[in-house]
Write a protein that holds these residues in place. Sequence first.
Motif, mmCIF file in Angstrom:
data_model
loop_
_atom_site.group_PDB
_atom_site.id
_atom_site.type_symbol
_atom_site.label_atom_id
_atom_site.label_comp_id
_atom_site.label_asym_id
_atom_site.label_seq_id
_atom_site.Cartn_x
_atom_site.Cartn_y
_atom_site.Cartn_z
ATOM 1 N N PHE A 44 37.817 35.947 37.766
ATOM 2 C CA PHE A 44 38.881 36.622 37.021
ATOM 3 C C PHE A 44 39.472 37.750 37.855
ATOM 4 O O PHE A 44 38.736 38.506 38.492
ATOM 5 C CB PHE A 44 38.347 37.205 35.703
ATOM 6 N N ASN A 45 40.775 37.846 37.817
ATOM 7 C CA ASN A 45 41.491 38.996 38.366
ATOM 8 C C ASN A 45 42.387 39.540 37.264
ATOM 9 O O ASN A 45 42.978 38.759 36.494
ATOM 10 C CB ASN A 45 42.349 38.616 39.571
ATOM 11 N N ASN A 80 38.208 43.075 39.207
ATOM 12 C CA ASN A 80 38.024 41.641 39.393
ATOM 13 C C ASN A 80 36.539 41.310 39.442
ATOM 14 O O ASN A 80 35.714 42.106 39.887
ATOM 15 C CB ASN A 80 38.713 41.163 40.671
ATOM 16 N N GLY A 81 36.202 40.126 38.970
ATOM 17 C CA GLY A 81 34.796 39.752 38.919
ATOM 18 C C GLY A 81 34.618 38.255 38.873
ATOM 19 O O GLY A 81 35.575 37.494 38.879
ATOM 20 N N GLN A 82 33.364 37.838 38.830
ATOM 21 C CA GLN A 82 33.046 36.417 38.866
ATOM 22 C C GLN A 82 31.812 36.146 38.026
ATOM 23 O O GLN A 82 30.924 36.986 37.900
ATOM 24 C CB GLN A 82 32.802 35.957 40.308
ATOM 25 N N GLY A 83 31.748 34.921 37.463
ATOM 26 C CA GLY A 83 30.555 34.458 36.781
ATOM 27 C C GLY A 83 30.388 35.024 35.386
ATOM 28 O O GLY A 83 31.349 35.418 34.726
ATOM 29 N N GLU A 105 44.200 36.404 35.743
ATOM 30 C CA GLU A 105 44.178 35.207 36.582
ATOM 31 C C GLU A 105 42.795 34.569 36.489
ATOM 32 O O GLU A 105 41.778 35.230 36.704
ATOM 33 C CB GLU A 105 44.490 35.559 38.033
ATOM 34 N N VAL A 106 42.755 33.277 36.147
ATOM 35 C CA VAL A 106 41.494 32.557 35.974
ATOM 36 C C VAL A 106 41.427 31.428 36.997
ATOM 37 O O VAL A 106 42.381 30.668 37.166
ATOM 38 C CB VAL A 106 41.384 31.977 34.553
ATOM 39 N N SER A 107 40.288 31.298 37.678
ATOM 40 C CA SER A 107 40.089 30.230 38.659
ATOM 41 C C SER A 107 38.591 29.999 38.831
ATOM 42 O O SER A 107 37.773 30.638 38.177
ATOM 43 C CB SER A 107 40.735 30.601 40.003
ATOM 44 N N GLY A 108 38.227 29.080 39.738
ATOM 45 C CA GLY A 108 36.824 28.891 40.075
ATOM 46 C C GLY A 108 36.202 27.591 39.610
ATOM 47 O O GLY A 108 35.160 27.179 40.114
#
Length: 325
Positions: free
Chosen positions: A279-280, A292-295, A312-315
């Motif tokens: 996520f951003n 911003n972070g992840q998981g 913003e969503v990705s991954g």
Amino acid sequence: MKKLKLATCIMVLACFAIFLFSNAFVKAQWIYSGSAPSNLNLDLDITVFQWEGSEGLPNDVAGENHRELIDTILDGVVTDKNGNKIEIGLNNSDSYISEEINNRSTNWLFSSKTLGSMDYWERNDIADYFNLDTTGLTFLIYFPEGVADTYYLYTTSVDLGESSPSVPIGQDIYPIYQTILQKNEKGQWVATETKVGYADSAYYSNPVTGSWLVKYPSFDPATWDEGDLGNSFGDAVIVNAGETVTTYLTLPTDSRYYKFTAKSNKNTAISTDNTYAKFNVYDSNGKLLDVNGQGTSAITFKPTNNGVYYIEVSGDTSITFKITQ
């Protein structure tokens, strides 16, 4: 050596034939425990048939199996508490859904071009079309005047809202899947094509009360257009605090953009169970915030009241997340 090759070919062909036969039919059974007047077992015998675009229908998120809902609307069968089987799909001309569409199409006084699961007055009958695999979905059937052999079925997992719309009236709701239903040469209703797109947020119009007496959020099928949204800040998908959102991406490296308007200056969290999710968060000017972070670790930021933010969503190819404020 030639005999060995021949035997190998025969074995391969035999295995392929067994695979086709074993997968020719799928049988599903469930008990619906929602607001229906009585518990019903639903037996659904489906011939596995892939129509154009059906492979793009989401089915890997709990409660969001679009294909299963479409099959039920076409050929669903319920078993009542007395053991009687009742065909509830469009391919039974005496089913509730068939008769309701016919009445709305031919009754000049209370005519309508739509039948949707958000219809307050029909909710008990419509409840029969859902089970645990489809409770996260909403559907709307559109049958334009003068078109007797083609219906347009719209399915979406977007939370449309209860008494007030989650997406402002007139703004785009995405994603909405349009599946074209047509009668084949045998006179049976079949799905022929599915596309993804978006449509204007609107209130559902009941043929008796219209949308002025009882207001239930829906969308206008006449405005549906094929295409993706959320490719940039300019066409970001509208989301709200409290919503659980699922985004589908072609590749994990792709991104989807969402637009969030804060209703207060309270800390806002973005959470997910997907360990690959990224996520951003950006402000209204497109400036990246230092959050911003992840998981699975929730991302928290402090917005300004009525401030506009982009997420913003990705991954991963399927990511479910929730915004909490």
